[in-house]
Design a protein around this motif. Structure first.
Motif, PDB file in Angstrom:
ATOM      1  N   UNK A  44       0.806  -1.223   0.000  1.00 55.06           N
ATOM      2  CA  UNK A  44       0.000   0.000   0.000  1.00 55.06           C
ATOM      3  C   UNK A  44       0.842   1.276   0.000  1.00 55.06           C
ATOM      4  N   UNK A  45       2.075   1.189  -0.536  1.00 55.25           N
ATOM      5  CA  UNK A  45       2.906   2.393  -0.673  1.00 55.25           C
ATOM      6  C   UNK A  45       3.304   2.547  -2.138  1.00 55.25           C
ATOM      7  N   UNK A  46       3.786   3.727  -2.445  1.00 51.06           N
ATOM      8  CA  UNK A  46       4.305   3.984  -3.790  1.00 51.06           C
ATOM      9  C   UNK A  46       5.733   4.490  -3.683  1.00 51.06           C
ATOM     10  N   UNK A  47       6.421   4.407  -4.791  1.00 48.17           N
ATOM     11  CA  UNK A  47       7.788   4.916  -4.871  1.00 48.17           C
ATOM     12  C   UNK A  47       7.997   5.485  -6.263  1.00 48.17           C
ATOM     13  N   UNK A  48       9.089   6.170  -6.428  1.00 47.98           N
ATOM     14  CA  UNK A  48       9.442   6.751  -7.720  1.00 47.98           C
ATOM     15  C   UNK A  48      10.488   5.866  -8.409  1.00 47.98           C
ATOM     16  N   UNK A  49      10.700   6.079  -9.704  1.00 45.17           N
ATOM     17  CA  UNK A  49      11.815   5.380 -10.353  1.00 45.17           C
ATOM     18  C   UNK A  49      13.153   5.664  -9.652  1.00 45.17           C
ATOM     19  N   UNK A  50      13.345   6.891  -9.169  1.00 47.71           N
ATOM     20  CA  UNK A  50      14.571   7.214  -8.431  1.00 47.71           C
ATOM     21  C   UNK A  50      14.670   6.376  -7.160  1.00 47.71           C
ATOM     22  N   UNK A  51      13.548   6.176  -6.469  1.00 48.00           N
ATOM     23  CA  UNK A  51      13.547   5.323  -5.276  1.00 48.00           C
ATOM     24  C   UNK A  51      13.917   3.889  -5.641  1.00 48.00           C
ATOM     25  N   UNK A  52      13.421   3.416  -6.769  1.00 51.79           N
ATOM     26  CA  UNK A  52      13.728   2.059  -7.217  1.00 51.79           C
ATOM     27  C   UNK A  52      15.232   1.904  -7.444  1.00 51.79           C
ATOM     28  N   UNK A  53      15.843   2.899  -8.060  1.00 50.18           N
ATOM     29  CA  UNK A  53      17.295   2.849  -8.285  1.00 50.18           C
ATOM     30  C   UNK A  53      18.024   2.920  -6.943  1.00 50.18           C
ATOM     31  N   UNK A  54      17.549   3.766  -6.037  1.00 48.38           N
ATOM     32  CA  UNK A  54      18.161   3.867  -4.706  1.00 48.38           C
ATOM     33  C   UNK A  54      18.089   2.526  -3.973  1.00 48.38           C
ATOM     34  N   UNK A  55      16.985   1.839  -4.113  1.00 49.34           N
ATOM     35  CA  UNK A  55      16.801   0.516  -3.500  1.00 49.34           C
ATOM     36  C   UNK A  55      17.852  -0.457  -4.027  1.00 49.34           C
ATOM     37  N   UNK A  56      18.010  -0.498  -5.337  1.00 44.02           N
ATOM     38  CA  UNK A  56      19.001  -1.400  -5.937  1.00 44.02           C
ATOM     39  C   UNK A  56      20.415  -1.013  -5.529  1.00 44.02           C
ATOM     40  N   UNK A  57      20.685   0.268  -5.513  1.00 47.59           N
ATOM     41  CA  UNK A  57      21.985   0.767  -5.090  1.00 47.59           C
ATOM     42  C   UNK A  57      22.265   0.365  -3.640  1.00 47.59           C
ATOM     43  N   UNK A  58      21.273   0.543  -2.779  1.00 50.15           N
ATOM     44  CA  UNK A  58      21.428   0.161  -1.375  1.00 50.15           C
ATOM     45  C   UNK A  58      21.720  -1.314  -1.208  1.00 50.15           C
ATOM     46  N   UNK A  59      20.989  -2.163  -1.916  1.00 49.36           N
ATOM     47  CA  UNK A  59      21.223  -3.599  -1.812  1.00 49.36           C
ATOM     48  C   UNK A  59      22.580  -3.996  -2.349  1.00 49.36           C
ATOM     49  N   UNK A  60      22.990  -3.391  -3.459  1.00 49.34           N
ATOM     50  CA  UNK A  60      24.306  -3.715  -4.024  1.00 49.34           C
ATOM     51  C   UNK A  60      25.411  -3.333  -3.050  1.00 49.34           C
ATOM     52  N   UNK A  61      25.301  -2.156  -2.450  1.00 47.12           N
ATOM     53  CA  UNK A  61      26.286  -1.730  -1.451  1.00 47.12           C
ATOM     54  C   UNK A  61      26.272  -2.670  -0.244  1.00 47.12           C
ATOM     55  N   UNK A  62      25.095  -3.128   0.129  1.00 44.48           N
ATOM     56  CA  UNK A  62      24.972  -4.038   1.257  1.00 44.48           C
ATOM     57  C   UNK A  62      25.655  -5.376   0.958  1.00 44.48           C
ATOM     58  N   UNK A  63      25.468  -5.911  -0.242  1.00 43.90           N
ATOM     59  CA  UNK A  63      26.136  -7.160  -0.620  1.00 43.90           C
ATOM     60  C   UNK A  63      27.652  -6.967  -0.560  1.00 43.90           C
ATOM     61  N   UNK A  64      28.143  -5.835  -1.051  1.00 48.47           N
ATOM     62  CA  UNK A  64      29.578  -5.565  -0.960  1.00 48.47           C
ATOM     63  C   UNK A  64      30.043  -5.498   0.496  1.00 48.47           C
ATOM     64  N   UNK A  65      29.230  -4.912   1.345  1.00 48.01           N
ATOM     65  CA  UNK A  65      29.565  -4.841   2.774  1.00 48.01           C
ATOM     66  C   UNK A  65      29.657  -6.245   3.357  1.00 48.01           C
ATOM     67  N   UNK A  66      28.704  -7.118   3.001  1.00 45.91           N
ATOM     68  CA  UNK A  66      28.755  -8.501   3.482  1.00 45.91           C
ATOM     69  C   UNK A  66      30.067  -9.160   3.077  1.00 45.91           C
ATOM     70  N   UNK A  67      30.420  -9.014   1.810  1.00 47.74           N
ATOM     71  CA  UNK A  67      31.627  -9.654   1.288  1.00 47.74           C
ATOM     72  C   UNK A  67      32.883  -9.087   1.944  1.00 47.74           C
ATOM     73  N   UNK A  68      32.934  -7.775   2.118  1.00 49.91           N
ATOM     74  CA  UNK A  68      34.098  -7.141   2.743  1.00 49.91           C
ATOM     75  C   UNK A  68      34.251  -7.585   4.195  1.00 49.91           C
ATOM     76  N   UNK A  69      33.151  -7.635   4.931  1.00 49.94           N
ATOM     77  CA  UNK A  69      33.215  -8.082   6.330  1.00 49.94           C
ATOM     78  C   UNK A  69      33.663  -9.541   6.401  1.00 49.94           C
ATOM     79  N   UNK A  70      33.119 -10.354   5.513  1.00 51.17           N
ATOM     80  CA  UNK A  70      33.504 -11.765   5.485  1.00 51.17           C
ATOM     81  C   UNK A  70      34.987 -11.902   5.158  1.00 51.17           C
TER      82      UNK A  70
END
Length: 166
Positions: A44-70
């Motif tokens: 029941x929420x909406x987002x913008x295309x910019x939010x969608x890109x931010x979401x993907x960017x956030x997840x990609x950075x998070x995966x890199x953080x996982x790998x770096x910590x490991x």
């Protein structure tokens, strides 16, 4: 596309899905990039295309953080410090805020850059490291990367294509 089971297959899945996604994201008119008319990551929420890109960017950075910590022998706090898997909507909102100051072209550039960093991080790993053993619960490192990169790319592409057609 089949679930990757090797470094080469993982890199191919990321490349194919990303290339298709970025081509569609480039079709978003900049003046509509902040228009919150896409279905959001929370019911029941909406987002913008910019939010969608931010979401993907956030997840990609998070995966890199996982790998770096490991790589450093440090514990990985899945999915992110302060968040549980049942709070991914709240995490999405955090990503929207984290990158909310960037223009749409800056978001796209950042997404391309982080994807390149991910490719480098994956290419530096062997099939054994990526798929030879469980890393998080029953999931291998390669599967966790795929679940949080190429799968979301495909999902985002479906969302943005539907939005572009509307």
């Amino acid at each position: 596309m089949a679930v990757p089971t090797s470094e080469a297959e993982l890199l191919a899945a990321i490349s194919v899905t990303f290339d298709k996604l970025i081509a569609d994201l480039a079709k978003v008119p900049i003046h509509r990039s902040r228009e919150a008319t896409l279905a959001g990551h929370v019911a029941a929420t909406t987002m913008s295309p910019a939010d969608l890109v931010a979401y993907l960017l956030g997840w990609n950075e998070l995966v890199l953080k996982w790998l770096e910590r490991d790589d450093q022998g440090l514990p990985v706090d899945f999915p992110e410090t302060g968040f549980q898997w049942n709070e991914l909507g709240r995490l999405a909102q955090k990503f929207y805020q984290d990158y909310g100051e960037l223009s749409y072209p800056q978001l796209l550039d950042a997404l391309v850059h982080v994807k390149q960093r991910l490719v480098g991080a994956i290419a530096a790993r062997s099939d054994e490291e990526l798929y030879g053993r469980a890393w998080y619960g029953k999931w291998t490192k390669g599967r966790m990367i795929q679940l949080n990169t190429s799968s979301p790319y495909a999902n985002a592409r479906g969302r943005i294509r539907k939005w572009l057609k509307a």
